[in-house]
Design an enzyme around this catalytic site. Structure first.
Site, mmCIF file in Angstrom:
data_model
loop_
_atom_site.group_PDB
_atom_site.id
_atom_site.type_symbol
_atom_site.label_atom_id
_atom_site.label_comp_id
_atom_site.label_asym_id
_atom_site.label_seq_id
_atom_site.Cartn_x
_atom_site.Cartn_y
_atom_site.Cartn_z
ATOM 1 N N GLU A 1 -2.976 -3.833 3.725
ATOM 2 C CA GLU A 1 -2.612 -3.255 2.428
ATOM 3 C C GLU A 1 -1.762 -4.176 1.568
ATOM 4 O OE1 GLU A 1 0.602 -1.690 5.322
ATOM 5 O OE2 GLU A 1 -1.502 -2.327 5.353
ATOM 6 N N ASP B 1 4.616 11.856 -18.860
ATOM 7 C CA ASP B 1 4.060 12.867 -17.954
ATOM 8 C C ASP B 1 3.758 14.173 -18.676
ATOM 9 O OD1 ASP B 1 4.651 10.862 -16.160
ATOM 10 O OD2 ASP B 1 6.519 11.784 -15.512
ATOM 11 N N CYS C 1 -0.697 -1.555 12.667
ATOM 12 C CA CYS C 1 0.568 -1.945 13.286
ATOM 13 C C CYS C 1 1.044 -0.858 14.270
ATOM 14 C CB CYS C 1 1.608 -2.247 12.215
ATOM 15 S SG CYS C 1 3.040 -3.178 12.829
ATOM 16 N N TYR C 2 2.107 -0.113 13.945
ATOM 17 C CA TYR C 2 2.552 0.965 14.825
ATOM 18 C C TYR C 2 1.418 1.957 15.071
ATOM 19 C CZ TYR C 2 5.349 4.868 16.640
ATOM 20 O OH TYR C 2 5.856 5.885 17.428
ATOM 21 N N HIS D 1 -1.229 -6.088 8.429
ATOM 22 C CA HIS D 1 -1.182 -5.127 7.326
ATOM 23 C C HIS D 1 -2.209 -5.497 6.248
ATOM 24 C CE1 HIS D 1 2.451 -2.849 8.479
ATOM 25 N NE2 HIS D 1 2.780 -3.979 9.093
ATOM 26 N N GLY E 1 5.330 1.384 11.202
ATOM 27 C CA GLY E 1 6.612 2.064 11.307
ATOM 28 C C GLY E 1 7.620 1.183 12.016
ATOM 29 N N LYS F 1 2.642 6.997 -11.435
ATOM 30 C CA LYS F 1 2.865 6.836 -12.873
ATOM 31 C C LYS F 1 1.780 5.986 -13.531
ATOM 32 C CE LYS F 1 6.247 7.658 -15.126
ATOM 33 N NZ LYS F 1 6.640 8.763 -16.038
#
Length: 519
Positions: free
Chosen positions: A178, A234, A88-89, A176, A61, A375
């Site tokens: 990710e 969708d 992190c945060y 991070h 964050g 998606k």
């Protein structure tokens, strides 16, 4: 009051503290076969005590833990006994809550960095040794670890790049995992979810389909479901999924509002009928929509008129079909999380294109089988249902149709102009192979006329803008680098083949700050 119907899956909950990477955490967890959902920090208690939640990730964050009003959670989160990964945060907040200290780093790190793993026996780093490239984005750091924590990695700038307290089932990293710039980030997330959290269930498109079908059947029973279809990815996937689950109990309605692409109404009917047990009901409402849009130029007013007209048309069309208990929609995960701010309600950028208000007006329960998917995941589900790529890889198209790609007043003549120009643009993208590289493309009719020369005569006609973007999920986007020769063919064909247009321009704006659609 509408009621959502959704499946219960084993998951890792991602608590959002405002990081630009929060969605990426959820996507990476799904990439390793673990279902994940995002929750704002002020709703973290929703995940506590739920047996299907096997792990929790605390995101990064932009705030400092010491800031007044900084995102916070209670100590009960760390006492729940659920494995936690603080990033992190999330690391700084967890350490601060448990008795450690946070300080401003004398060497801030933004971008690539190197860490040295000091505890190779830590299960988070199983199969990962030595030095690793990671992605850092922080100004603060942990100064003193809480009692019971041990260091498992360091960098040149910070002594505690990673630490853990296995007894309390807490792991935390300053970098991070990710992002793709962290060399072994996927392996780290696999170690956390599989080894530390003990998750063995494999989340996949085929597993999702099986679970969704079982859930739909259990919920619907022998009752009937209405589904509004548009021909987009969708609604197509939702309709086919429901048809697999309940067959002729599903009634699909397609409203032709006169604002579709050239020839699209017939294509939608033909394509969907090939997959459904019961033919779709096609409603011709072109005159209703176009008459109500006359003299309307303001974008949000257009959306409201179209939304209300759809509801009225839908009600009239279903009046002779008898009673229904359920309405199905193709709402996706970004539709939901874009409307949630970590500090409160987000600003309304555009009215949502799904059937807002209809469930409440008609007393339906709402079925949204795709409401937890991105998606690209919807497309994988579609392939699992054997829907061809010719339907699944279609670009997103705005719910209000060409009305929001016609800047200014919507008239039959202006719709015709845009349909023809847009058709040429899409034709050339398909022929050149560029279409499959692009997330979304379309033409926009501008509310201006420009001077041109055709056949030695002065013209004063319309201008169109071409818009094409690349993206992974539509949350952010960059303008597509279409080859010059393709753009030249598009421009030449539009100007020569569409009477009333004498100028073509190309939009090179990214999202943010611009939106993908112009209205």
């Amino acid at each position: 009051m509408s009621e959502h119907v959704q499946s219960v899956l084993t998951e890792v909950a991602v608590i959002d503290f405002g990081s630009q990477y929060t969605q990426l955490i959820a996507r990476r967890l799904r990439d390793v076969g673990v279902f994940s959902q995002i929750y704002p920090f002020n709703r973290y208690r929703e995940v506590l005590g739920r047996p299907e939640v096997k792990g929790i990730v605390l995101s990064g964050g932009p705030s400092s833990v010491s800031d007044v009003g900084a995102p916070d959670v209670g100590e009960d989160l760390f006492e729940a006994g659920i494995p936690i990964l603080g990033i992190c945060y999330g690391m700084q907040l967890g350490c601060a809550k448990l008795g450690g200290t946070i300080e401003g780093s004398d060497r801030r790190e933004y971008g690539p960095a190197r860490i040295t793993i000091t505890d190779p026996d830590d299960p988070f780093f199983d199969g990962i040794a030595g030095e690793q490239g990671v992605w850092m984005s922080h100004g603060d750091r942990v100064g003193v670890l809480p009692d019971g924590f041990r260091v498992s990695a360091k960098s040149d700038a910070i002594p505690f790049a990673a630490a853990s307290d296995p007894d309390r089932r807490i792991w935390c990293v300053q970098f991070h995992p990710e992002v793709v710039h962290t060399d072994m980030g996927i392996r780290m997330l696999e170690n956390f979810t599989r080894t530390i959290c003990g998750i063995t269930e494999q989340w996949s498109a085929s597993a999702f389909v099986e679970g969704a079908i079982d859930e739909i059947r259990a919920t619907v029973g022998d009752r009937r479901v209405l589904c509004a279809v548009s021909g987009g990815v969708d609604s197509t996937v939702v309709a086919v999924l429901l048809d697999r689950a309940i067959g002729e109990q599903l009634f699909t309605i397609f409203v032709d509002n006169g604002l579709l692409r050239l020839g699209e109404a017939g294509d939608v009917e033909r394509n969907l009928n090939a997959f459904l047990s019961r033919p779709i009901l096609r409603v011709d409402a072109r005159n209703t929509f176009l008459n109500r849009l006359a003299d309307v130029s303001e974008p949000e007013k257009k959306r409201v008129i179209i939304g209300n007209s759809f509801i009225e048309t839908f009600q009239q069309a279903t009046r002779d079909l008898g009673e229904f208990d359920f309405l199905a929609q193709g709402t996706l995960y970004p539709d939901r999380i874009e409307s949630v701010s970590i500090n409160g309600p987000s600003h309304v950028i555009k009215t949502h294109h799904n059937v807002g208000g209809l469930p409440e007006k008609l007393g339906f329960r709402l079925i949204e089988p795709l409401r937890d998917l991105f998606k690209d995941e919807v497309r994988r589900v579609g392939r699992s249902l054997e829907i061809p790529d010719s339907l699944l890889m279609r670009h997103p198209f705005p719910g209000p149709g060409l009305a929001v790609r016609i800047l200014g007043e919507v008239t039959r003549d202006r719709v015709r102009l845009l349909q023809e120009a847009d058709h040429i643009f899409i034709q050339e993208l398909l022929a050149s192979g560029e279409y499959k590289k692009i997330w979304q493309a379309g033409a926009i009719l501008l509310p201006v006329q420009t001077v041109g020369v055709m056949g030695d005569k002065r013209t004063y006609e319309n201008a169109v803008a071409l818009r094409a973007v690349t993206s992974q999920d539509g949350m952010t986007a960059d303008w597509a680098r279409i080859p010059d020769e393709v753009l030249a063919r598009v421009s030449n064909r539009i100007i020569n083949e569409v009477p009333g247009i004498n100028r073509v321009v190309y939009d090179i704006s990214s999202k943010p700050p611009s939106t993908i659609e112009w209205e």
